[in-house]
Design a protein around this motif. Structure first.
Motif, PDB file in Angstrom:
ATOM      1  N   ARG A   1      22.909  44.512  40.699  1.00  0.00           N
ATOM      2  CA  ARG A   1      23.611  45.358  39.743  1.00  0.00           C
ATOM      3  C   ARG A   1      24.529  46.217  40.574  1.00  0.00           C
ATOM      4  O   ARG A   1      24.162  46.715  41.631  1.00  0.00           O
ATOM      5  N   ARG A   2      25.750  46.355  40.093  1.00  0.00           N
ATOM      6  CA  ARG A   2      26.730  47.123  40.856  1.00  0.00           C
ATOM      7  C   ARG A   2      27.124  48.337  40.060  1.00  0.00           C
ATOM      8  O   ARG A   2      27.270  48.266  38.848  1.00  0.00           O
ATOM      9  N   LEU A   3      27.290  49.423  40.757  1.00  0.00           N
ATOM     10  CA  LEU A   3      27.778  50.617  40.104  1.00  0.00           C
ATOM     11  C   LEU A   3      29.042  51.017  40.836  1.00  0.00           C
ATOM     12  O   LEU A   3      29.019  51.239  42.047  1.00  0.00           O
TER      13      LEU A   3
ATOM     14  N   LEU B   1      40.059  52.816  42.639  1.00  0.00           N
ATOM     15  CA  LEU B   1      40.231  51.469  43.206  1.00  0.00           C
ATOM     16  C   LEU B   1      39.344  50.425  42.542  1.00  0.00           C
ATOM     17  O   LEU B   1      39.652  49.241  42.584  1.00  0.00           O
ATOM     18  N   VAL B   2      38.220  50.859  41.987  1.00  0.00           N
ATOM     19  CA  VAL B   2      37.244  49.874  41.498  1.00  0.00           C
ATOM     20  C   VAL B   2      36.941  49.978  40.001  1.00  0.00           C
ATOM     21  O   VAL B   2      36.073  49.269  39.507  1.00  0.00           O
ATOM     22  N   THR B   3      37.662  50.877  39.303  1.00  0.00           N
ATOM     23  CA  THR B   3      37.413  50.924  37.854  1.00  0.00           C
ATOM     24  C   THR B   3      37.927  49.626  37.255  1.00  0.00           C
ATOM     25  O   THR B   3      38.799  48.955  37.811  1.00  0.00           O
ATOM     26  N   ASN B   4      37.373  49.268  36.128  1.00  0.00           N
ATOM     27  CA  ASN B   4      37.691  48.006  35.437  1.00  0.00           C
ATOM     28  C   ASN B   4      37.306  46.787  36.279  1.00  0.00           C
ATOM     29  O   ASN B   4      37.847  45.693  36.074  1.00  0.00           O
ATOM     30  N   SER B   5      36.387  46.992  37.228  1.00  0.00           N
ATOM     31  CA  SER B   5      35.890  45.881  38.064  1.00  0.00           C
ATOM     32  C   SER B   5      36.940  44.828  38.384  1.00  0.00           C
ATOM     33  O   SER B   5      36.956  43.749  37.780  1.00  0.00           O
TER      34      SER B   5
END
Ligand SMILES: [Fe+2]
Length: 483
Positions: free
Chosen positions: A185-187, A192-196
């Motif tokens: 699971r990634r949080l 830079l990492v929003t919206n995966s």
């Protein structure tokens, strides 16, 4: 690269101007002062790395300046320029904290060499001091983290701290998933990492395959995912490592406008993740122990209920009833949890009562009844030895007290009886009346409510009976609707 800030102090304006120019050509930021008082004013308004002062000046001397710098606790290195005649003063100043001195006359090469030596020493000293401060912060963070009982809070605290310390534009926490079918699971947090973005997954997989903490250069990240090529994103990652292996990874990323992370920062991240992994392991072990304690205690409950088929399921039902009553009373989540567990465990002390008494179909003799009445105190003894159940002890101990003071074990009266024990007493009585027992057939809910009503104010808390009556009537109504 950071420009070092120098302050030149000399009573000869021409010399000041020449030296200022030379040093600025060498990339330093230079301030000047013509005497000690002016120098102190500059020192109080500017962050100065190194003061280069003439030793012998009219009025206050170089050693007076050093004395005042020390007295004010100003954080600047001090170097003296001294003629042969005042060299003894300069040596004395070094004993009092000055960094170095340079004997006049000197050439520019010597001058610059001395300045760079002093500044290198200063950098080293500051780095050591920062390391000490960072270490203290990491240890304090580890302690706070280990006090977090929930995984959710633990993760939130870890992410907040990583953002504060490493100022990333993206942070990704990769941990094993509790859900089946999803290995991790990634949080992710940060612009830079929003919206995966699509590159997160391959990058996460690469990171998990590493064996150690690592600095991730732009080039490396481009190799992980061609989409990152040319974006200038860099980062670093460190594992959450426990004695049982790696339980996750922390990945911090910076965009092309920010400098890449350095080795010192990677070491600091590794320290943080080591503390976090340790705290998480402690939390997990504690949780496991608590689960095991619950399993042990529940096996006591099962043991009690196994002896008497008529009481089978009683504790479970009392736990559920108690929770429903607590919801109607508007209790907090924690109190509802307490009520449920107290309901499950209220009769745990019966495990110490001889089977012959527990299973006796006839009326108990006075002596047997006396032994039977001991079960709240035995319940107290069993639960007191388990830290996570200690708060249930007053509820279990007092679940047979009567509102008018005629109950046991302490004959407590009215509101002296713990609130949650009064709640358990009502639902315990109701459950016993509405179940088949060796000595009596089950009563209907209406009959049981009537008995509770009759005993309200004597055996039971009348307010509690009123609320429970409301709950039962609603349950009956719901059942009728569904039938
Ligand atoms: Fe009981």
């Amino acid at each position: 690269m950071k420009k070092h800030r120098l302050l030149l102090v000399d009573d000869e304006p021409e010399l000041l101007a020449v030296n200022k120019e030379c040093l600025e050509d060498e990339g330093f930021q230079v301030f000047t002062a013509k005497d000690v008082l002016q120098a102190l004013m500059v020192l109080e308004s500017e962050e100065i790395d190194l003061v280069i002062s003439d030793m012998c000046m009219p009025g206050l001397s170089g050693s007076d300046l050093l004395q005042r710098i020390n007295a004010k606790g100003l954080d600047a290195d001090v170097m003296f320029l001294t003629a042969y005649g005042t060299v003894e003063n300069a040596v004395e100043c070094i004993q009092n904290g000055a960094s170095d001195y340079l004997l006049k006359p000197f050439d520019l090469v010597q001058f610059l060499r001395k300045i760079r030596q002093v500044l290198a020493g200063r950098e080293k000293r500051l780095r050591m001091a920062n390391k000490g401060k960072s270490l203290e912060a990491v240890l304090a963070f580890g302690k706070t983290l280990s006090r977090q009982s929930s995984m959710k809070k633990f993760i939130r605290m870890l992410i907040v701290e990583m953002r504060k310390v490493f100022s990333p534009q993206g942070i990704v926490l990769i941990m094993p998933s509790i859900k089946e079918g999803d290995p991790v699971r990634r949080l992710s947090l940060g612009p830079l990492v929003t919206n995966s973005p699509d590159w997160i997954e391959p990058l996460g997989a690469r990171v998990c395959a590493l064996s150690e903490a690592a600095i991730l250069s732009c080039e490396y990240l481009s190799l992980c995912s061609p989409e990152l090529d040319g974006l200038g994103i860099s980062g670093m990652c460190a594992p959450l490592r426990t004695p049982f292996g790696r339980t996750g990874w922390v990945l911090v990323l910076r965009d092309g406008q920010s400098p890449p992370y350095l080795r010192d920062e990677l070491n600091l991240l590794s320290l943080y993740t080591a503390q976090a992994a340790n705290a998480e392991e402690n939390r997990r072990v504690k949780q496991r122990l608590e689960d095991m304690s619950l399993e042990v205690v529940m096996s006591y409950v099962t043991a009690v209920e196994a002896v008497d088929v008529y009481t089978r399921g009683h504790s479970e039902r009392v736990g559920n009833f108690a929770r429903s009553l607590g919801q109607e009373l508007g209790l907090s989540t924690h109190e509802l949890e307490q009520l449920y567990f107290a309901g499950l465990l209220h009769d745990v002390g019966k495990v110490s009562i001889p089977h012959s008494i527990l299973t006796k179909p006839d009326r108990l003799t006075d002596e047997e009844f006396h032994i039977m009445r001991k079960h709240p105190e035995w319940g107290k003894k069993i639960l007191s030895s388990i830290s996570s159940f200690r708060e249930l002890v007053p509820i279990v101990l007092h679940h047979h007290e009567h509102f008018d003071g005629s109950g046991y074990p302490q004959g407590l009266q009215g509101e002296d009886i713990p609130f949650l024990a009064r709640a358990i007493s009502v639902v315990d009585g109701y459950e016993a009346m509405t179940s088949n027992r060796a000595y009596q057939a089950a009563r209907t809910p209406e009959q049981a409510l009537a008995i509770l009503e009759k005993g309200a104010g004597s055996q039971w808390d009348p307010d509690m009976v009123a609320v429970w009556t409301k709950v039962v009537l609603r349950m009956l109504e719901d059942e009728r609707c569904c039938a």
